[in-house]
Design a protein around this motif. Structure first.
Motif, PDB file in Angstrom:
ATOM      1  N   PHE A 102       0.638  -1.350  -0.458  1.00  0.00           N
ATOM      2  CA  PHE A 102       0.570   0.377   0.470  1.00  0.00           C
ATOM      3  C   PHE A 102       0.760   1.134   0.016  1.00  0.00           C
ATOM      4  O   PHE A 102       0.259   2.309  -0.725  1.00  0.00           O
ATOM      5  CB  PHE A 102      -1.608  -0.153   1.093  1.00  0.00           C
ATOM      6  CG  PHE A 102      -2.137  -1.157   0.666  1.00  0.00           C
ATOM      7  CD1 PHE A 102      -2.821  -0.896   0.155  1.00  0.00           C
ATOM      8  CD2 PHE A 102      -2.198  -2.066   1.849  1.00  0.00           C
ATOM      9  CE1 PHE A 102      -4.150  -1.783  -0.058  1.00  0.00           C
ATOM     10  CE2 PHE A 102      -3.542  -2.995   1.420  1.00  0.00           C
ATOM     11  CZ  PHE A 102      -3.679  -2.996   0.887  1.00  0.00           C
ATOM     12  N   LYS A 115      -7.115  -0.379   6.327  1.00  0.00           N
ATOM     13  CA  LYS A 115      -8.018   0.436   5.862  1.00  0.00           C
ATOM     14  C   LYS A 115      -8.934   1.730   6.775  1.00  0.00           C
ATOM     15  O   LYS A 115      -9.064   2.061   5.711  1.00  0.00           O
ATOM     16  CB  LYS A 115      -9.344  -0.723   5.560  1.00  0.00           C
ATOM     17  CG  LYS A 115     -10.572   0.130   5.310  1.00  0.00           C
ATOM     18  CD  LYS A 115     -11.820  -0.575   5.063  1.00  0.00           C
ATOM     19  CE  LYS A 115     -13.284  -0.545   5.029  1.00  0.00           C
ATOM     20  NZ  LYS A 115     -13.534   1.097   3.779  1.00  0.00           N
ATOM     21  N   ILE A 117      -9.538   1.714   0.053  1.00  0.00           N
ATOM     22  CA  ILE A 117      -9.780   0.130   0.527  1.00  0.00           C
ATOM     23  C   ILE A 117     -11.315  -0.543   0.427  1.00  0.00           C
ATOM     24  O   ILE A 117     -11.218  -0.086   1.583  1.00  0.00           O
ATOM     25  CB  ILE A 117      -8.816  -0.189   1.770  1.00  0.00           C
ATOM     26  CG1 ILE A 117      -7.054   0.056   0.840  1.00  0.00           C
ATOM     27  CG2 ILE A 117      -8.354  -1.590   1.986  1.00  0.00           C
ATOM     28  CD1 ILE A 117      -5.595  -0.554   2.013  1.00  0.00           C
ATOM     29  N   LEU A 123      -4.909  -5.948   6.335  1.00  0.00           N
ATOM     30  CA  LEU A 123      -5.754  -4.842   4.870  1.00  0.00           C
ATOM     31  C   LEU A 123      -7.072  -3.729   6.110  1.00  0.00           C
ATOM     32  O   LEU A 123      -6.778  -2.818   5.973  1.00  0.00           O
ATOM     33  CB  LEU A 123      -6.656  -5.742   4.832  1.00  0.00           C
ATOM     34  CG  LEU A 123      -5.351  -7.059   3.622  1.00  0.00           C
ATOM     35  CD1 LEU A 123      -6.520  -8.140   2.705  1.00  0.00           C
ATOM     36  CD2 LEU A 123      -5.535  -6.351   2.710  1.00  0.00           C
ATOM     37  N   CYS A 173      -9.972  -5.539  -2.638  1.00  0.00           N
ATOM     38  CA  CYS A 173      -8.660  -6.001  -1.646  1.00  0.00           C
ATOM     39  C   CYS A 173      -9.134  -7.965  -1.663  1.00  0.00           C
ATOM     40  O   CYS A 173     -10.467  -7.812  -1.005  1.00  0.00           O
ATOM     41  CB  CYS A 173      -7.896  -6.089  -0.543  1.00  0.00           C
ATOM     42  SG  CYS A 173      -6.983  -4.491  -0.263  1.00  0.00           S
TER      43      CYS A 173
END
Ligand code: UDP
Ligand code: MG
Length: 311
Positions: free
Chosen positions: A25, A60, A66, A56, A43
């Motif tokens: 990222f 976010k 995301i 993840l 994702c």
């Protein structure tokens, strides 16, 4: 056509990639911001067994673009990409690996081509020196054999990394098959295509998820998805063997007429028997491969199952 809410959807499959997530990222987002178009990063957590999902979710919180699709188990990269295709909202879609082997720097060039009117922009690897020699040779042979056997020609050294216009994405959504050889489906869809070239770098962290067994199955999948030629092979083999046996029969007939009866050889009989047995087993195996595919398709099971959508 109705305009979608964001310009670019980036689709990233993740399978046990905890080592790569943060750096991915950190590298990707500044590049996307620089392009100055709206974007989302979809994702797909493909049943990771490590803490990829937590990472993840953590990212976010930092980057609102995301979105996370958490699959119920590992379905494989092609299924994960299918989930991305189904859930993305962008006017164009770019699937990209999270190991930075698909250089994010190319995205700007892809967008440029897209704005020129191309509906598909392929990223072609011009240098595979980072792959092992075995992988390079097998990949080269796979393309050769596939493109020889099938009417559908796969562009060589082009992976899933590419840009696709919304029209292409919508077309791909209509493919009903369960076994999804995405490279083939992408090629089948067609559309106005441009190619840009790049040097594929090494994986910066972690290891490839492809074992040689997986790669072999993938290659068989590719060939059986787009060609029925292997099924015809047994006909040609059969014709050849019938012809050769016929010639041998005539030869024996005249030899007996001219020289009288001799004792037939044990070795030649064994060889003929084993050879034919082998040919029959191979043919059965090929038919079995296709019957297996019909069986898989007829069950109509979902391609992937979503546990959670975190938008
Ligand atoms: N991947 C996945 N599911 C799998 C295997 C791989 O989502 O079952 C993802 C993986 O996390 C990575 C991408 O697919 O983002 C490419 O995988 P990998 O780098 O192992 O493939 P290679 O570059 O060696 O072809
Ligand atoms: Mg990789």
């Amino acid at each position: 056509m109705q305009k979608k809410v964001v310009d670019i959807s980036i689709v990233v499959p993740f399978y046990n990639e905890s080592e790569s997530v943060d750096t991915f990222f950190k590298t990707l987002i500044p590049i996307l911001k620089h392009i100055k178009l709206s974007f989302e990063i979809l994702c797909i957590n493909d049943g990771s067994k490590d803490n990829t999902l937590d990472l993840l979710v953590h990212n976010k919180k930092k980057y609102s673009q995301i979105k996370i699709i958490d699959l119920s188990r590992n379905f494989g990269k092609d299924a994960a990409l299918t989930a991305g295709i189904d859930f993305c909202d962008g006017n164009c879609l770019i699937p990209i690996d999270c190991d930075l082997q698909d250089s994010p720097d190319l995205i700007a060039d892809m967008i440029k081509k897209w704005k020129e009117g191309f509906e598909v922009v392929l990223a072609k690897r011009i240098d595979r020196s980072q792959d092992t020699i075995f992988k390079r040779i097998t990949a080269e042979w796979f393309y050769k054999v596939h493109n020889w056997l099938s009417d559908l020609k796969l562009p060589e050294n082009v992976g899933d990394f590419r840009l696709m216009d919304r029209k292409v994405v919508n077309a791909l959504k209509n493919f009903p098959e369960r076994k999804r050889f995405m490279k083939g489906l992408f090629a089948f869809a067609g559309f106005k295509t441009a190619v840009i070239e790049y040097k594929r770098p090494k994986r910066f962290k972690g290891v490839s998820k492809w074992s040689y067994v997986k790669l072999w199955n993938y290659a068989v999948d590719g060939i059986t998805s787009f060609s029925v030629f292997p099924l015809k092979l047994s006909i040609y083999f059969g014709l050849l063997i019938t012809f050769l046996s016929f010639c041998k029969g005539i030869w024996i007939f005249f030899r007996v007429l001219l020289c009288g009866i001799d004792v037939p050889g044990y070795a030649s009989q064994m060889i003929a028997m084993l050879f034919l047995g082998g040919v029959q087993l191979i043919s059965l195996g090929i038919i079995g491969e296709y019957v297996g595919r019909i069986y898989d398709e007829s069950k109509q099971r979902p391609i992937y199952i979503v546990r959670d959508v975190i938008k």
